[in-house]
Design a protein around this motif. Structure first.
Motif, PDB file in Angstrom:
ATOM      1  N   ALA A 255       0.834  -1.213   0.000  1.00 49.09           N
ATOM      2  CA  ALA A 255       0.000   0.000   0.000  1.00 49.09           C
ATOM      3  C   ALA A 255       0.864   1.257   0.000  1.00 49.09           C
ATOM      4  N   MET A 256       1.966   1.223   0.721  1.00 53.09           N
ATOM      5  CA  MET A 256       2.877   2.368   0.765  1.00 53.09           C
ATOM      6  C   MET A 256       3.565   2.572  -0.583  1.00 53.09           C
ATOM      7  N   ALA A 257       3.858   1.468  -1.282  1.00 50.61           N
ATOM      8  CA  ALA A 257       4.452   1.574  -2.624  1.00 50.61           C
ATOM      9  C   ALA A 257       3.456   2.181  -3.607  1.00 50.61           C
ATOM     10  N   ILE A 258       2.195   1.777  -3.511  1.00 53.06           N
ATOM     11  CA  ILE A 258       1.148   2.349  -4.371  1.00 53.06           C
ATOM     12  C   ILE A 258       1.004   3.847  -4.093  1.00 53.06           C
ATOM     13  N   ASP A 259       1.044   4.205  -2.815  1.00 51.25           N
ATOM     14  CA  ASP A 259       0.957   5.612  -2.426  1.00 51.25           C
ATOM     15  C   ASP A 259       2.090   6.431  -3.043  1.00 51.25           C
ATOM     16  N   ARG A 260       3.310   5.899  -3.006  1.00 50.28           N
ATOM     17  CA  ARG A 260       4.458   6.605  -3.594  1.00 50.28           C
ATOM     18  C   ARG A 260       4.319   6.703  -5.117  1.00 50.28           C
ATOM     19  N   TYR A 261       3.782   5.649  -5.729  1.00 54.26           N
ATOM     20  CA  TYR A 261       3.574   5.671  -7.185  1.00 54.26           C
ATOM     21  C   TYR A 261       2.606   6.783  -7.584  1.00 54.26           C
ATOM     22  N   VAL A 262       1.496   6.872  -6.866  1.00 58.01           N
ATOM     23  CA  VAL A 262       0.496   7.901  -7.188  1.00 58.01           C
ATOM     24  C   VAL A 262       1.074   9.292  -6.928  1.00 58.01           C
ATOM     25  N   ALA A 263       1.821   9.457  -5.828  1.00 54.55           N
ATOM     26  CA  ALA A 263       2.377  10.762  -5.471  1.00 54.55           C
ATOM     27  C   ALA A 263       3.392  11.251  -6.500  1.00 54.55           C
ATOM     28  N   ILE A 264       4.204  10.348  -7.050  1.00 56.46           N
ATOM     29  CA  ILE A 264       5.269  10.742  -7.979  1.00 56.46           C
ATOM     30  C   ILE A 264       4.803  10.734  -9.429  1.00 56.46           C
ATOM     31  N   CYS A 265       4.030   9.721  -9.805  1.00 55.23           N
ATOM     32  CA  CYS A 265       3.625   9.579 -11.213  1.00 55.23           C
ATOM     33  C   CYS A 265       2.322  10.309 -11.559  1.00 55.23           C
ATOM     34  N   LYS A 266       1.447  10.491 -10.566  1.00 54.06           N
ATOM     35  CA  LYS A 266       0.177  11.177 -10.816  1.00 54.06           C
ATOM     36  C   LYS A 266      -0.072  12.218  -9.722  1.00 54.06           C
ATOM     37  N   PRO A 267       0.841  13.181  -9.586  1.00 58.17           N
ATOM     38  CA  PRO A 267       0.733  14.134  -8.468  1.00 58.17           C
ATOM     39  C   PRO A 267      -0.537  14.973  -8.475  1.00 58.17           C
ATOM     40  N   PHE A 268      -1.063  15.303  -9.647  1.00 57.48           N
ATOM     41  CA  PHE A 268      -2.263  16.142  -9.725  1.00 57.48           C
ATOM     42  C   PHE A 268      -3.532  15.389  -9.324  1.00 57.48           C
ATOM     43  N   HIS A 269      -3.472  14.061  -9.342  1.00 60.44           N
ATOM     44  CA  HIS A 269      -4.627  13.236  -8.966  1.00 60.44           C
ATOM     45  C   HIS A 269      -4.458  12.603  -7.579  1.00 60.44           C
ATOM     46  N   TYR A 270      -3.353  12.960  -6.902  1.00 63.57           N
ATOM     47  CA  TYR A 270      -3.029  12.294  -5.629  1.00 63.57           C
ATOM     48  C   TYR A 270      -4.134  12.445  -4.587  1.00 63.57           C
ATOM     49  N   VAL A 271      -4.621  13.648  -4.407  1.00 65.96           N
ATOM     50  CA  VAL A 271      -5.629  13.912  -3.370  1.00 65.96           C
ATOM     51  C   VAL A 271      -6.920  13.146  -3.641  1.00 65.96           C
ATOM     52  N   THR A 272      -7.310  13.052  -4.916  1.00 64.55           N
ATOM     53  CA  THR A 272      -8.561  12.357  -5.244  1.00 64.55           C
ATOM     54  C   THR A 272      -8.399  10.839  -5.229  1.00 64.55           C
TER      55      THR A 272
ATOM     56  N   TYR B 169       7.436   0.541  -8.351  1.00 67.21           N
ATOM     57  CA  TYR B 169       8.768   1.143  -8.420  1.00 67.21           C
ATOM     58  C   TYR B 169       9.346   1.172  -9.832  1.00 67.21           C
ATOM     59  N   VAL B 170       8.940   0.244 -10.674  1.00 67.31           N
ATOM     60  CA  VAL B 170       9.338   0.318 -12.093  1.00 67.31           C
ATOM     61  C   VAL B 170       8.727   1.571 -12.715  1.00 67.31           C
ATOM     62  N   ARG B 171       7.428   1.801 -12.432  1.00 68.45           N
ATOM     63  CA  ARG B 171       6.747   2.995 -12.958  1.00 68.45           C
ATOM     64  C   ARG B 171       7.359   4.275 -12.368  1.00 68.45           C
ATOM     65  N   ILE B 172       7.707   4.225 -11.076  1.00 68.61           N
ATOM     66  CA  ILE B 172       8.329   5.386 -10.427  1.00 68.61           C
ATOM     67  C   ILE B 172       9.681   5.685 -11.067  1.00 68.61           C
TER      68      ILE B 172
END
Length: 325
Positions: A117-134, A218-221
């Motif tokens: 879950a923490m890895a998914i969170d980092r992926y969304v934060a780095i790869c999709k920062p504008f959609h992170y909050v939603t 992490y590959v996507r990150i």
């Protein structure tokens, strides 16, 4: 005591890390210190996150749950281990053994899913920062935690029920410091083929599913980070993931060494490797996250300063009361 014709023994003997009497007190002191450091470190992480408004986001929410799971994880194992270091019999009842096995699997799997879950969170934060909050909203975070707990409880229940159906008519000495699945299976005089098949299918899937999520994330990150033009931006992105990657490497590396091999080949090296993911990782997690994370470090400093000032205030009040009398 070591042999029995009963299908279900009344108790097992935990051989521990060493059978030499002179090793027991030093080992007791070592693991007591490690356990206390684990409790204190993870408790401070939880308090720091809960008391700082800046840390009220998904990344730190998952970290606080991970710290709580780590406290429970080591508490399932270490207190009984400490008692046995100072005991001559080193016994554990059959029911207590199954309970220890169950909760060890529960919290071990919760750790695994939380790391995913923490890895998914980092992926969304780095790869999709504008959609992170939603995307990583409160409902999503709660669903990830609830799913982790539910799957962990069901997975553990399956394995313990399969162990409970076995018969034990040979030695009741477990060559380990707690009731892990593989050492207990080695004592069975009935067929353990079903247990081993389930472990290598459902068990492997339950471990590899979160691990696959971590690898894919992490590959996507990595792909996203190498496209960042500035070196400072790359360093900042990687620094947010370094602590998590360190914990993942320690946890999954030792688990892979212990469990991805036949039951018959379980040796003393496996016991040493087990210490890494049961005791050492839980103890090191607070240090790994606090040393590499400026926000956590600052929050811990504020928390410790607040606790120290409150203790000083209490001590000064007590001294004033004494002087009055």
């Amino acid at each position: 005591m070591e042999t029995s014709n009963l299908t279900t023994p009344s108790e097992f003997i935990l051989l521990g890390l060493s059978s030499r009497p002179e090793d027991q007190k030093p080992l007791f002191a070592l693991f007591l210190i490690m356990y206390l450091v684990t409790l204190m470190g993870n408790s401070l992480i939880i308090l720091a996150i809960r008391s700082d408004l800046r840390l009220q986001n998904p990344m730190y929410f998952f970290l606080s749950i991970l710290s709580f799971a780590d406290i429970c994880y080591t508490t399932v194992i270490v207190p009984k281990m400490l008692v046995n270091f100072l005991s001559e019999t080193k016994t554990i009842s059959y029911v207590e053994c199954l309970a220890q096995m169950y909760f060890f699997l529960v919290f071990g799997n919760i750790d695994s899913y939380l790391l995913a879950a923490m890895a998914i969170d980092r992926y969304v934060a780095i790869c999709k920062p504008f959609h992170y909050v939603t995307v990583m909203n409160h409902r999503c975070c709660m669903w990830l935690v609830a799913s982790s707990i539910t799957f962990s409880y069901l997975h553990s229940l399956l394995h313990v029920l399969l162990v409970n159906r076995l018969t034990f008519c040979a030695s009741n000495v477990i060559h380990h410091f707690f009731c892990d699945v593989n050492p207990v299976l080695k004592l069975s005089c009935s067929s353990t083929s079903v247990n081993e098949v389930v472990a290598m299918t459902e068990g492997l899937a339950s471990v590899m599913a979160p691990f696959a999520c971590i690898i894919i994330s992490y590959v996507r990150i990595f792909i996203a980070v190498i496209t960042i033009p500035s070196a400072a931006g790359k360093c900042k992105a990687f620094s947010t993931c370094s602590s998590h990657l360190t914990v993942v490497t320690l946890f999954y590396g030792s688990i892979s060494y212990v469990y991805f091999q036949p039951v018959a080949s379980y040796t003393v090296k496996n016991r040493i490797a087990t210490i890494i993911y049961t005791v050492l990782t839980s103890m090191l997690n607070p240090f790994i996250y606090s040393l590499r994370n400026k926000d956590i470090k600052q929050s811990l400093e504020k928390l410790i300063s607040r606790i120290t000032s409150q203790m000083d205030g209490l001590s000064s009040t007590d001294s004033n009361n004494i002087h009055r009398f």
